[in-house]
Design a protein around this motif. Structure first.
Motif, PDB file in Angstrom:
ATOM      1  N   ILE A  43       0.721  -1.123   0.043  1.00 33.85           N
ATOM      2  CA  ILE A  43       0.041   0.023  -0.093  1.00 33.85           C
ATOM      3  C   ILE A  43       0.807   1.344  -0.076  1.00 33.85           C
ATOM      4  O   ILE A  43       0.642   2.139  -0.621  1.00 33.85           O
ATOM      5  N   VAL A  44       1.882   1.278   0.565  1.00 31.64           N
ATOM      6  CA  VAL A  44       2.814   2.392   0.887  1.00 31.64           C
ATOM      7  C   VAL A  44       3.532   2.750  -0.553  1.00 31.64           C
ATOM      8  O   VAL A  44       3.776   3.673  -1.037  1.00 31.64           O
ATOM      9  N   ALA A  45       3.912   1.568  -1.089  1.00 29.19           N
ATOM     10  CA  ALA A  45       4.413   1.424  -2.501  1.00 29.19           C
ATOM     11  C   ALA A  45       3.433   2.079  -3.299  1.00 29.19           C
ATOM     12  O   ALA A  45       3.956   2.952  -4.364  1.00 29.19           O
ATOM     13  N   ALA A  46       2.419   1.777  -3.414  1.00 26.85           N
ATOM     14  CA  ALA A  46       1.334   2.271  -4.436  1.00 26.85           C
ATOM     15  C   ALA A  46       1.149   3.770  -4.109  1.00 26.85           C
ATOM     16  O   ALA A  46       1.045   4.426  -5.406  1.00 26.85           O
ATOM     17  N   VAL A  47       1.086   4.193  -2.963  1.00 25.88           N
ATOM     18  CA  VAL A  47       0.797   5.565  -2.789  1.00 25.88           C
ATOM     19  C   VAL A  47       2.238   6.287  -3.117  1.00 25.88           C
ATOM     20  O   VAL A  47       1.998   7.377  -3.829  1.00 25.88           O
ATOM     21  N   LEU A  48       3.469   5.776  -3.028  1.00 33.70           N
ATOM     22  CA  LEU A  48       4.693   6.465  -3.357  1.00 33.70           C
ATOM     23  C   LEU A  48       4.646   6.567  -5.034  1.00 33.70           C
ATOM     24  O   LEU A  48       5.169   7.435  -5.480  1.00 33.70           O
ATOM     25  N   LEU A  49       4.226   5.426  -5.772  1.00 31.22           N
ATOM     26  CA  LEU A  49       4.400   5.345  -6.893  1.00 31.22           C
ATOM     27  C   LEU A  49       3.473   6.387  -7.442  1.00 31.22           C
ATOM     28  O   LEU A  49       3.677   7.017  -8.720  1.00 31.22           O
ATOM     29  N   LEU A  50       2.329   6.538  -6.924  1.00 26.09           N
ATOM     30  CA  LEU A  50       1.263   7.971  -7.370  1.00 26.09           C
ATOM     31  C   LEU A  50       1.998   9.274  -7.280  1.00 26.09           C
ATOM     32  O   LEU A  50       1.933  10.001  -8.251  1.00 26.09           O
ATOM     33  N   LYS A  51       2.725   9.273  -5.999  1.00 26.85           N
ATOM     34  CA  LYS A  51       3.384  10.580  -6.012  1.00 26.85           C
ATOM     35  C   LYS A  51       4.409  10.815  -7.007  1.00 26.85           C
ATOM     36  O   LYS A  51       4.529  11.900  -7.699  1.00 26.85           O
ATOM     37  N   ILE A  52       5.301   9.685  -7.233  1.00 22.23           N
ATOM     38  CA  ILE A  52       6.408   9.877  -8.139  1.00 22.23           C
ATOM     39  C   ILE A  52       5.820  10.037  -9.653  1.00 22.23           C
ATOM     40  O   ILE A  52       6.418  10.757 -10.337  1.00 22.23           O
ATOM     41  N   ARG A  53       4.699   9.507  -9.985  1.00 23.33           N
ATOM     42  CA  ARG A  53       4.364   9.714 -11.286  1.00 23.33           C
ATOM     43  C   ARG A  53       3.959  11.167 -11.631  1.00 23.33           C
ATOM     44  O   ARG A  53       4.070  11.516 -12.740  1.00 23.33           O
ATOM     45  N   SER A  54       3.698  12.071 -10.690  1.00 23.50           N
ATOM     46  CA  SER A  54       3.377  13.250 -10.888  1.00 23.50           C
ATOM     47  C   SER A  54       4.806  14.285 -11.154  1.00 23.50           C
ATOM     48  O   SER A  54       4.593  15.361 -11.323  1.00 23.50           O
ATOM     49  N   SER A  55       5.950  13.462 -10.663  1.00 23.69           N
ATOM     50  CA  SER A  55       7.025  14.130 -10.697  1.00 23.69           C
ATOM     51  C   SER A  55       7.642  14.347 -12.127  1.00 23.69           C
ATOM     52  O   SER A  55       7.538  13.598 -13.084  1.00 23.69           O
ATOM     53  N   THR A  56       8.363  15.499 -12.254  1.00 19.52           N
ATOM     54  CA  THR A  56       8.857  15.679 -13.770  1.00 19.52           C
ATOM     55  C   THR A  56      10.306  15.062 -14.191  1.00 19.52           C
ATOM     56  O   THR A  56      10.508  15.211 -15.071  1.00 19.52           O
ATOM     57  N   LYS A  57      10.817  14.752 -12.581  1.00 14.14           N
ATOM     58  CA  LYS A  57      12.125  14.221 -12.760  1.00 14.14           C
ATOM     59  C   LYS A  57      12.240  12.495 -13.184  1.00 14.14           C
ATOM     60  O   LYS A  57      12.926  12.142 -13.878  1.00 14.14           O
ATOM     61  N   ILE A  58      11.090  12.010 -12.625  1.00 15.08           N
ATOM     62  CA  ILE A  58      10.894  10.670 -12.723  1.00 15.08           C
ATOM     63  C   ILE A  58       9.895  10.395 -13.485  1.00 15.08           C
ATOM     64  O   ILE A  58       8.683  10.478 -12.665  1.00 15.08           O
ATOM     65  N   GLN A  59       9.528   9.819 -14.777  1.00 17.35           N
ATOM     66  CA  GLN A  59       8.310   9.418 -15.292  1.00 17.35           C
ATOM     67  C   GLN A  59       7.660   8.070 -14.527  1.00 17.35           C
ATOM     68  O   GLN A  59       8.550   7.374 -14.024  1.00 17.35           O
ATOM     69  N   GLY A  60       6.439   7.948 -14.678  1.00 17.46           N
ATOM     70  CA  GLY A  60       5.633   6.956 -13.991  1.00 17.46           C
ATOM     71  C   GLY A  60       6.049   5.445 -14.454  1.00 17.46           C
ATOM     72  O   GLY A  60       6.340   4.628 -13.685  1.00 17.46           O
TER      73      GLY A  60
END
Length: 280
Positions: free
Chosen positions: A76-93
């Motif tokens: 669950i923590v990884a799912a939320v973190l991936l969602l946060k990273i997805r909106s990052s411009t430095k690392i794409q989803g």
């Protein structure tokens, strides 16, 4: 062969439990899969399944009898973190998912090798986690958990259908109109993580993404509206799960792989229908 299948269902309660659990899991995965595919985030299933594998290896190294106590919160923590990273411009989803997927898989297998006494057969544990442990490990409690999860997913889709539809196609516009896009994205990510943790024992880490991707893609070959694609995807997923179970019992094949092959054949059939409709 039909007599053999009926004999399995009548003689072994685990077969009935596994069938019910797989149908419910397939329904949930298909409903979420439509939104994930349209948001181009469908490979989250692959990434989170590998996180579950790594978390299960941690639980094994710690000698825990119930790996879900570790794998569920970490996934669950990884799912939320991936969602946060997805909106990052430095690392794409897609890059973030690939990083998490490869890292978790490598970390989990490394732990199984570092603690061989606690993990038993390393190759057996890894194969079971990657491809599923079959139907004999499913109990009545697993079916109850899957039924509760299915009710939660149906509740979310029925009561928040318009908001899910909106954030699926245009998050920026949805946010501008007052929809709490981050909240609903987080909700979808958490439910996806829970589904993957529960489904791991049945279809395995390497096959779980197929339950999310193939039914949605098959429905999109023929139908064009979000509602019709969602309904058709759910029907296809449940149908393929049932066919996979029956064929697996008749031919003694791995249940997870058989379900995925059924999904592939249905995808090919729907692609042909879509092509014929385009020509008509």
């Amino acid at each position: 062969m039909l007599d053999k299948v009926l004999a399995y269902f009548s003689a072994y309660p685990t077969v009935r439990y596994a069938t019910a659990a797989l149908l419910l899991i397939s329904l949930c995965a298909a409903l979420l899969g439509v939104s994930l595919v349209l948001k181009r985030f469908s490979m989250i299933g692959d990434g989170l399944s590998h996180v579950t594998f790594g978390a299960g290896a941690i639980a094994t190294a710690l000698g825990l009898m119930t790996p879900m106590y570790v794998s569920l919160p970490l996934t669950i923590v990884a799912a939320v973190l991936l969602l946060k990273i997805r909106s990052s411009t430095k690392i794409q989803g897609d890059a973030a998912i690939a990083m998490v997927s490869a890292g978790s898989l490598a970390f989990g297998y490394l732990l199984l090798n570092l603690f061989p006494g606690k993990s038993g057969s390393i190759s057996g544990d890894a194969c079971s986690a990657l491809f599923g442990s079959g139907i004999l490990g499913i109990a009545r409690d697993d079916v109850i958990i899957c039924a509760c999860l299915a009710l939660v997913v149906l509740f979310v889709f029925i009561f928040f259908y318009n908001k899910i539809f909106a954030i699926t196609f245009d998050e920026s516009f949805s946010s501008a109109t007052g929809i709490r896009t981050e909240l609903y994205n987080t909700l979808i990510s958490i439910i996806t993580g829970v589904i993957i943790v529960i489904a791991m024992n049945m279809v395995g880490a390497l096959l779980i993404s197929a339950l999310i991707i193939f039914p949605a893609l098959s429905a999109m070959r023929v139908f064009k509206t979000f509602r019709s694609v969602t309904i058709c995807s759910a029907v296809i997923s449940v149908f393929c799960a049932l066919v996979g179970v029956l064929v697996s019992l008749m031919l003694n094949t791995p249940i997870g792989s058989t379900i995925v092959v059924a999904d592939i054949l249905v995808f090919a059939a729907f692609s042909l229908v879509g092509w014929l409709k385009g020509k008509a």
